[in-house]
Design an enzyme around this catalytic site. Sequence first.
Site, mmCIF file in Angstrom:
data_model
loop_
_atom_site.group_PDB
_atom_site.id
_atom_site.type_symbol
_atom_site.label_atom_id
_atom_site.label_comp_id
_atom_site.label_asym_id
_atom_site.label_seq_id
_atom_site.Cartn_x
_atom_site.Cartn_y
_atom_site.Cartn_z
ATOM 1 C CB THR B 53 -2.026 12.855 2.716
ATOM 2 O OG1 THR B 53 -2.753 12.327 1.606
ATOM 3 C CG2 THR B 53 -2.779 12.612 4.008
ATOM 4 C CD GLU B 54 -3.264 15.296 -2.295
ATOM 5 O OE1 GLU B 54 -2.283 15.236 -1.531
ATOM 6 O OE2 GLU B 54 -3.284 14.793 -3.438
ATOM 7 C CG ASN B 55 -6.570 12.051 2.052
ATOM 8 O OD1 ASN B 55 -5.367 12.252 1.911
ATOM 9 N ND2 ASN B 55 -7.038 11.024 2.730
ATOM 10 C CD GLN B 92 -10.335 17.170 0.707
ATOM 11 O OE1 GLN B 92 -10.081 17.092 -0.471
ATOM 12 N NE2 GLN B 92 -9.483 16.806 1.637
ATOM 13 C CB SER B 95 -6.530 19.829 3.003
ATOM 14 O OG SER B 95 -5.400 19.082 2.618
#
Lengths: 237, 222
Positions: B53-55, B92, B95
């Site tokens: 999950t990109e967070n 972030q 990510s």
Amino acid sequence: MTAQVYGTAREALGDIADGAIVMIGGFGPAGQPVELVEALLEQGAADLVVVSNNAGNGEDALARLIQLGRVRKIVCSFPRQVDSWHFDAAYRAGSIELELVPQGNLAERIRAGGAGIGAFFTPTGYGTPLAEGKETRVLDGVPMVLETAIRADVALVKAYRADGAGNLVYRRTARNFGPVMATAATRTVVQVSEVLPVGAIDPETVVTPGIYVDSVVRLDSTTTLAGARPAAGRATS
Amino acid sequence: MTTTSAAQRLDKAAMAARVAADIAPGSYVNLGIGLPTLVADHLPVGSGITLHTENGLLGMGPSPAPGREDPELINAGKIPVTELPGASYFHQADSFAMMRGGHIDVCVLGAFQVSARGDLANWSTGSPDAVPAVGGAMDLAVGARRTVVMMTLLAKDGTPKLVADCTLPLTGMGCVSRVYTDLAVIDVGPGGARVVETYGVTHAALEDLLGLELGLTDTGED
């Protein structure tokens, strides 16, 4: 060099000048330095440029700063949310400038700012409205867009633990923008759930080295589970 | 994979299962907000598939039990999730480096429109009075090694969402390789749109519905 540890969010925040560029960490509720932004609301600085993934929720402090007309411009990836009514109203009234940035570009532009990189080419956004007017180049067969670094006067960050040297450890997905924002501001102010003595955080587990951190305040944050908050003054990790 | 057809239009769960069936064991996968999140329910246990999950989390698990939600453990839709054994957290920039750098094998996204060439429009309805928001959509579209779309083939007003040219603001150019819908699975790309499977509709009827000439996908693709 040690980070200065303060007793209140307002003291840790210090003076922020009108017109300052302020980075605010967080992705949704996770990692939002809620109490530091409340201190900014109280402090009174206006004409601010805010760099933040979101643009306030409900009646939170960032939403209130926008409602009060104290944010001139916001650099943001996802301003529109179900409860972003203060931003939505300001945007529709034309009273706030929005620089909409893809989330990965936002993170990388901040990282570049902290790393002394002036700009970089990225494939993200090529051929889309968000790359209009930007320099492009084909590198290794891939069309790319030039994106410039972002720096700030002040970064407001929420971490989980700090030691007296300013070393930081984060908690779960609350880490998000904190580590990059901490590197990219002239002054970095951090709220944590626990401040430990120098040496109490294993150097191998430090996420943000203390060199990036100027001010620290210990707070029981409303967005950190009560059960996850260490007892105040606990001496070891 | 050969071109097949089923008698029935797929419901959302069947669409999600169809997407899941194409994800190789051991893959690192990002599931976009909306319909694609349903794919997680259809990944076989023991497949070694890791969700990103990109967070800032690899090894994302299902929703927590009621009362066990943690506001600091959420997915990109800001919904509480859990961490699985072997999970990791990162900031972030890391990510999106993971994404943009081609380390994520598959990204499944929702869409407003996909073009036969694989252009994607999924962040803006183009309405002049809408408040814009993009989030990670553009980074995800171009970053993963393989970007696929899961969507209904028609919008609520009956307009086709697979089109010759996107009319809505683009998220990425030529980034989508396959579209999974309720009526068909269709490959898209430089060679145009090619049907892989249909559900309750003939190839000719599908062409009529979309107003597009559709080829047949090569067998053995992927």
